[in-house]
Design an enzyme around this catalytic site. Structure first.
Site, PDB file in Angstrom:
ATOM      1  N   ASP A   1      43.901  -8.500  -8.579  1.00 51.11           N
ATOM      2  CA  ASP A   1      45.251  -8.285  -8.083  1.00 51.11           C
ATOM      3  C   ASP A   1      46.081  -7.578  -9.137  1.00 51.11           C
ATOM      4  OD1 ASP A   1      44.769 -10.027  -5.734  1.00 51.11           O
ATOM      5  OD2 ASP A   1      44.770 -11.620  -7.233  1.00 51.11           O
TER       6      ASP A   1
ATOM      7  N   ASP B   1      49.917  -7.605 -10.144  1.00 48.09           N
ATOM      8  CA  ASP B   1      51.191  -8.270  -9.919  1.00 48.09           C
ATOM      9  C   ASP B   1      52.289  -7.583 -10.710  1.00 48.09           C
ATOM     10  OD1 ASP B   1      49.913 -10.127  -8.307  1.00 48.09           O
ATOM     11  OD2 ASP B   1      49.501 -11.470  -9.978  1.00 48.09           O
TER      12      ASP B   1
ATOM     13  N   ASP C   1      51.763 -19.370 -18.648  1.00 45.84           N
ATOM     14  CA  ASP C   1      50.916 -20.482 -19.060  1.00 45.84           C
ATOM     15  C   ASP C   1      50.177 -20.222 -20.372  1.00 45.84           C
ATOM     16  OD1 ASP C   1      49.329 -18.563 -17.886  1.00 45.84           O
ATOM     17  OD2 ASP C   1      48.357 -19.906 -16.465  1.00 45.84           O
TER      18      ASP C   1
END
Length: 461
Positions: free
Chosen positions: A69, A71, A153
């Protein structure tokens, strides 16, 4: 220079100023970025907003991998993004996201996240909300790119590719950690896991996918906090299970998840079956993941239906034995009731959609039918849409059987191998009738990069 924790508890490993990796210092080219992702980036930029590729796609491009993906992160609010794209829809309750849709391809656009004071009761739409365990359940707090980086994260995910100057902005020494092969958490790992326990699964998945080792601070809290996964919605854990076991790293993920007591949280019914690696149940589970990994490497089809049929086989057998002993039920009826019981318990932790649980139950039922088949029933079974999956499952059972069952199951496997050679037309009929499926699932979609639909998530993949 590294940032020291301040009164608000900002992460200590965030740099005071980002490291700027200029275009001539990194390998990322716009040629490697899909057309639609570039279109989103440039439209945001031309409208006066900041626009960056962020997280996993930047990380993977730096490693020479093909991202799943692409993003985008921006200072534009979701409503402003929607105003720029007629093909945009807003999704997500925990954190509002914009999905810009190009046919089957979706570019996910997230507004920079900001700092927040976590409250356990509703006070303001600008204050994040957490439950009693510290897990964030609402997080629509917007901020700057610096704040957004602090909310990521892992350090290797705090990487931003700027469409304005084609440079990479590294806010947490992520490039250094990437080159060193170390997975390091931004902020206190214990707190970050409590905010979102799925980060424990992500730590394992990134470690195996990227061949990185977890920093001691990342791995230390996992065993103790593993039970927090029970607070995660079962539907979300189903998506995480697919990422773990349907992407070519199933064996490595299974072994690490088991070691850190996470697999037992995802599949509590299997807790007693993975204690002894030399026993048949453990061997069957591990072989299931090994076979799936091999099929993915060979670009063959895989299906969650086959995975769940194999994973839950031993709990099914145990429940069948109880039902037959207590109620005197015949094997066919006992299997049907046991299957309902087993899936009924499993979906409480990992939701299994009916489009997969029903085929899994058919694979189980065919094991009994294949053992009893005689005469014309043999050809009838060969044309069954699930025959190939059931046959592969029989081979798996024979390969990992207990010594007492091995000879009998191998004889069955040999018999059905011979029948397929004897009646190739029947097998071809079944294959044509069920061409969209294969024994081990829907084919891994390769399409254009970024071309898959997905649910909103909280951290960069």
């Amino acid at each position: 220079m590294k940032r020291q924790p301040d009164a608000q508890g900002l992460p200590a490993n965030i740099l005071a100023k980002p490291i700027v990796v200029t275009r001539d210092q990194h390998p990322i080219s716009r040629k490697a970025i899909p057309e639609h992702a570039l279109k989103v980036l440039y439209r945001l930029h031309n409208a006066g907003f900041e626009a960056y590729l962020v997280g996993g796609c930047v990380r993977d491009l730096l490693l020479g991998l093909e991202p799943k993906d692409f993003d985008v992160a921006t200072n534009a609010k979701p409503e402003q993004v929607r105003g720029l794209f007629r093909n945009c829809r807003l999704v997500g309750r925990r954190f509002r996201l914009a999905h810009v849709v190009f046919g089957r391809e979706i570019i996910e656009v997230a507004t920079f996240r900001g700092h927040h004071e976590v409250e356990t009761d509703e006070q303001s739409a600008k204050v994040a909300k957490a439950d009693d365990e510290g897990m964030l359940v609402r997080d629509n707090v917007y901020g700057t790119i610096e704040e957004d980086a602090q909310r990521r994260d892992f350090t290797v995910n705090a990487l931003y590719y700027n469409i304005a100057d084609f440079a990479i902005y590294d806010f947490a020494n992520g490039v250094k950690d990437l080159n060193a092969g170390v997975l390091r958490m931004i902020g206190d790992a214990d707190q970050r896991y409590r905010e979102d326990p799925v980060r424990m699964l992500r730590a394992i998945r990134f470690a195996t996918k990227l061949s990185m080792r977890m920093d001691s601070s990342v791995e230390a809290p996992i065993r103790q906090l593993a039970p927090l996964l029970q607070n995660i919605p079962a539907a979300r854990l189903f998506e995480e299970v697919l990422k773990m076991f349907a992407a070519g790293k199933g064996v490595a993920n299974f072994e690490m998840l088991s070691d850190y007591h996470l697999f037992q949280q995802l599949f509590p019914l299997l807790k007693n079956y993975i204690k002894e690696p030399d026993e048949a149940p453990y061997q069957m589970i591990r072989q299931t993941f090994a076979d799936t990994d091999e099929r993915i490497r060979n670009d063959q089809r895989i299906t969650p239906a086959y995975l769940f049929a194999a994973l839950l086989w031993w709990p099914l057998q145990a429940r069948m034995e109880i039902l037959m002993a207590e109620s005197g039920l015949p094997p066919v009826d006992a299997m049907n009731l046991a299957a309902a019981d087993v899936f009924g318990k499993q979906v409480q932790t990992v939701a299994v959609p009916k489009r997969f649980s029903i085929p899994a139950r058919e694979i189980w039922q065919l094991q009994q039918r294949m053992e009893r088949a005689r005469g014309k029933r043999i050809q009838s079974l060969l044309t069954h849409p699930r025959f190939r999956a059931a046959y592969d499952f029989l081979l798996l059972r024979a390969k990992t059987a207990t010594p007492a069952e091995q000879q009998h199951l191998q004889q069955q496997a040999d018999f059905w191998t011979q029948q397929q050679a004897k009646f190739p037309g029947a097998v071809a009929t079944a294959r044509n009738a069920h061409s969209a499926e294969d024994s081990a699932a829907p084919k891994k979609k390769r399409g254009r990069r970024g071309g898959r639909r997905r649910k909103p998530r909280t951290d960069s993949d």
